[in-house]
Design a protein around this motif. Sequence first.
Motif, short mmCIF file in Angstrom:
data_model
loop_
_atom_site.label_atom_id
_atom_site.label_comp_id
_atom_site.label_asym_id
_atom_site.label_seq_id
_atom_site.Cartn_x
_atom_site.Cartn_y
_atom_site.Cartn_z
N ARG A 1 85.14 15.63 69.21
CA ARG A 1 86.18 14.69 69.68
C ARG A 1 86.99 14.23 68.50
NH1 ARG A 1 85.23 12.59 75.02
NH2 ARG A 1 86.90 11.10 74.83
N ASP A 2 88.30 14.13 68.71
CA ASP A 2 89.19 13.61 67.69
C ASP A 2 88.95 12.10 67.59
OD1 ASP A 2 91.58 12.33 66.64
OD2 ASP A 2 92.46 14.33 66.69
N ILE B 1 90.04 12.11 72.04
CA ILE B 1 90.09 13.20 73.02
C ILE B 1 89.36 14.41 72.44
CG2 ILE B 1 92.28 12.48 74.05
CD1 ILE B 1 93.61 14.70 72.40
N TRP B 2 88.92 15.31 73.32
CA TRP B 2 88.30 16.56 72.86
C TRP B 2 89.37 17.41 72.21
CZ3 TRP B 2 83.21 16.70 72.91
CH2 TRP B 2 82.53 15.90 73.81
N ILE B 3 88.99 18.08 71.10
CA ILE B 3 89.97 18.96 70.48
C ILE B 3 89.45 20.39 70.45
CG2 ILE B 3 91.23 17.31 69.07
CD1 ILE B 3 89.48 18.17 66.73
#
Lengths: 693, 363
Positions: B234-235, B240-242
């Motif tokens: 996650r960022d 958010i998922w990257i």
Amino acid sequence: MSGLLLIYPALHSPQPPEVASRCQLLRPFLERLIVAYLLVIAIGFPQLPAQDANLDSPPTDSQNLAEPSASMLELAEERALQQAVALVAPCVVQIETFGGLERLEDKLVSEGPITGTIIDADGWIITSLHGLHQQPASILVNLPDGSRAPARIAARDYSREIALLKIDPPSPLPTASPSDPTSWQVGQWSIAVGKTYDAKSVTQSYGVISALGRAYGRAVQTDAKVSPINYGGPLVDLFGRVIGILTPIPAGEMLGEDGTVLYDSGIGFAVPLTDILARLPTMQAGNDIRAGKLGVVTADANEMAGPVKLSGAAPGSPAARVGLKAGDVVVQAQGKPIEILADFRHALASVDAGQLFEFVVERSGQTISMQCELVGEIPVYRRRYLGIQLEKAEQGLKVRAVIESSPASSAGIKVGQTLTHCDGKALQQVDDLASVLAVAELEQPLRFTTLSADGQATQEISVVPVPWPEKLIDHDPPALASADSKPSPDAAEALQVTELRLADIPNKIHALIPKSVDSRPLGCLLVYGEPGQLTPEKLKANWEKLAVQYGWLIVFPASANPDSWTRDEIELATRLLTRLDQEYSIDSSRIAIGGIGVGGQLALMAAVAERKRVAGVWTLGTTLRRFPLRQSSSPLETLDFLLIGDAQLQTVAEQLGRVGYVANSLAAEVDASQWESVPFDALSRWLEILGYL
Amino acid sequence: MMELFGRQLLSSANTTARTVSIFFAYPSMLGWIRTTLLLAACTWPNFASGQTSSLGLHQAAIGSELKTVKLYGAGGLGLDSFQSGFFISQEGHVLTVWSTVLDVSEIVAVTSDGRRLSAQVVGVDPNLELAVLQCNQPPPAYFSLDDAARAQPGQRVLAISNLFGIAAGNEMSSIQKGSVMSITELRAKRGNFQSVYQGPALVIDAMTNNPGAAGGALLNLQGQLLGMLGKELRDTSANIWINYAVPVEQFKESVNNILAGKTIVRSQVTRKAADRPVSLASLGLVLIPNVLGKTPAYVDLVEPKSRAASAGVQPDDLILFVNSQRVASQTALMEELNSIDLGDPVLMMIQRGSELKEVILQP
């Protein structure tokens, strides 16, 4: 040729004449561009700057000649896309925020940078509201040349989820140029550009325009990846012109209020830049923009329902001011035909508060054109309070009870009088007065014509409706105040304990059916208890007094599964209330649902689903932290709440109160499995008030 | 239609200044022949059918499938027992991410032609979180790290991996097409922990952040290796998922070291606190009460004759950056000061009203 079409799909697709002529103009330019790319690739392939970075040798001639089309077109396309990004990159800035809230309604606010798009050389920058919800103490804009500038929020557009920032740049800034909306075609390239990772280079994600006119006509949809990485950045066309600003705009009922749940999903939204520019002077002057509201109540809240028939106008709303009435059918809005509710919402959503909204309604065969200025907020509807209970009489409505120190009692209305007219309207049903009261202005006197108890003398009385009291009303009906609190000797005949059966429904249903009290129709109370078995003896012992003395027909469905309730059993309420209404003489203003322990959750859901019919809902010992009721109270669908249990329920009641509901909490030590702990006195009084106006 | 368009292409080619200049730059006969062949290809009927335009991708993909493996190892307790990898040598070395999947004595590597190979860990790099495995058979094909390419922002890419473990036996791994959104330093976390690898990453817009994809290959459209797909992360800044890959140039040297038999130890990359850290008091600064989670670093008072006073800091100034590090809150400011020695100057960027100022607090 399909590869070329990917680059500019408009070249081959059938299109309306005016678009075609535009393409004719663009064609020579495009062709040159494409040919130039193809030649560059064909001839100068190894010398291209991006390819210099290849660690290994370029593809050999023989590979090139064997399949000239595929990889070359892919690369030509890629180069065109990269050029489009390079064109817009100088207008894209990184925005950093300092301080602010950590959480917003249970959600962790991300503190990462967001993106902005420069739309004016003097330092006007558009960004997404997404990064500003936490109300930062300071906002900095990092310009592409490496300099930083403090920014202020000039205005917010709450309807489109964007904000306008202003910085004071030392020299004019490069500005993004808008793409022409008439040139947009579903399927054409669109590139989502952001600048959150660092202040000097942009991020890009390639996609196409997936749809136009989304989010009730306020956004373009793309399948490029849109997320906090590029919210506030531009969605550009293949010429680097800005189609719109990326932002998580709520897209409709199905997807909820939080647009960020769709991040990277293949569904992303951009608010057209041309729509933003049209509102720029307003925002530059410091005016926030809100979605315009009309204040109509529709008979059916289902988006697919049509025709759009109104059940009324909220008091104080634009709809009320132009005289919209129950029964009116909206047939046209903003020049477009309206067939279902979704059409109407579409027409409304693109109109801001303060703008004119034009529409046409049909009323008893006549077509009426109307226009009005929409507003940002419709005042929350507060139920009007007179403090009387009425029953139908031969010549009007007979006053059955008057609450002490209520507007009715101050005006001198007495038990036994008959009300024949209100503001000139003849009163025949209790609902006649209820509908007048629903849309009556607060603090504006209503003129009643009354008949004395002997039916001889008439009198004019003015009563001033006030908002319904926030505190629980302490009132006992006069008949009860004098009655003996002990059950009378013939109680056995006064109450019938029985079992009901509904076709196709496995649940056991017990019912306590009293004889009507004082000749008035019975109220109807449905109680979802804790899951498990019920015995008629236990029911009778606890609930007899409420049933007999206050006149309530009480039904207790037992859960089909002895250990738990299921969501499907919410439907029981609908089935049972319909059946009872058919079989017994039920007072339609006195229908309530209650829930004990976990049954309270079902009671609340059933009451919301049946809010047209149900007047009130109570829970006992049910844990509630937040009650997910989205809609505010509306004049014709009021729902009263009584929440009995821990002290935290007060917060929930206050939340409901803020959106216009009459909601009370009662702190009490309750054991949901023991009915002995039910505060029957308080419950009986609250139930009694339900039918009052 | 096709022919007409081809002719239009030719005529515009002759009248376009830019293309003419290219023609002058490449006057050889070979160039003309190439151009003619290319334009002839444009008018070739098959070209319009749409089938040939993906031929290059098809070959890149199929060629690369043979170079990748589906890896199976330890799992359970909510952890997946599969991931992806690819061959990097003729001898059957496989590169993959270092994870709990490899915590078994014998790892199974299944090739796209359905062979089940047995593999063992040769060496790992804990800093890059990668592992090199050795299979018991030579591979059908492999990526040479020496032939890898360097990715560019905006470049379109193919990701090959067995995401979600959807392929088994002789089934092909999954191919996803996307583009390089950005090449950036990774600021990410796994669960509540900062990820070990914090170096440059290729952020891509294909959804590779899913179970089983880690260890997959990222390629350009010609099928050249660009990087290895990373673990699920996650960022931290956007929460958010990257989707990302570690570029080849980041791990090439390390992999060569492992192949050469060297052991790589975990380096301490965490920032060290200064021995005698500078404090707010030693600078002569009093901030507004820190009552919120993210109270901004507003100056409440400046002690007379202090370091802050000599530098010209004033009450109501908002501290934005310390030694070029963004301090979004008072907590972040304290952390930053902790790493600065008392004897060193402190560079601050402050906001006063709508003005930004840089000040140096000399020791």
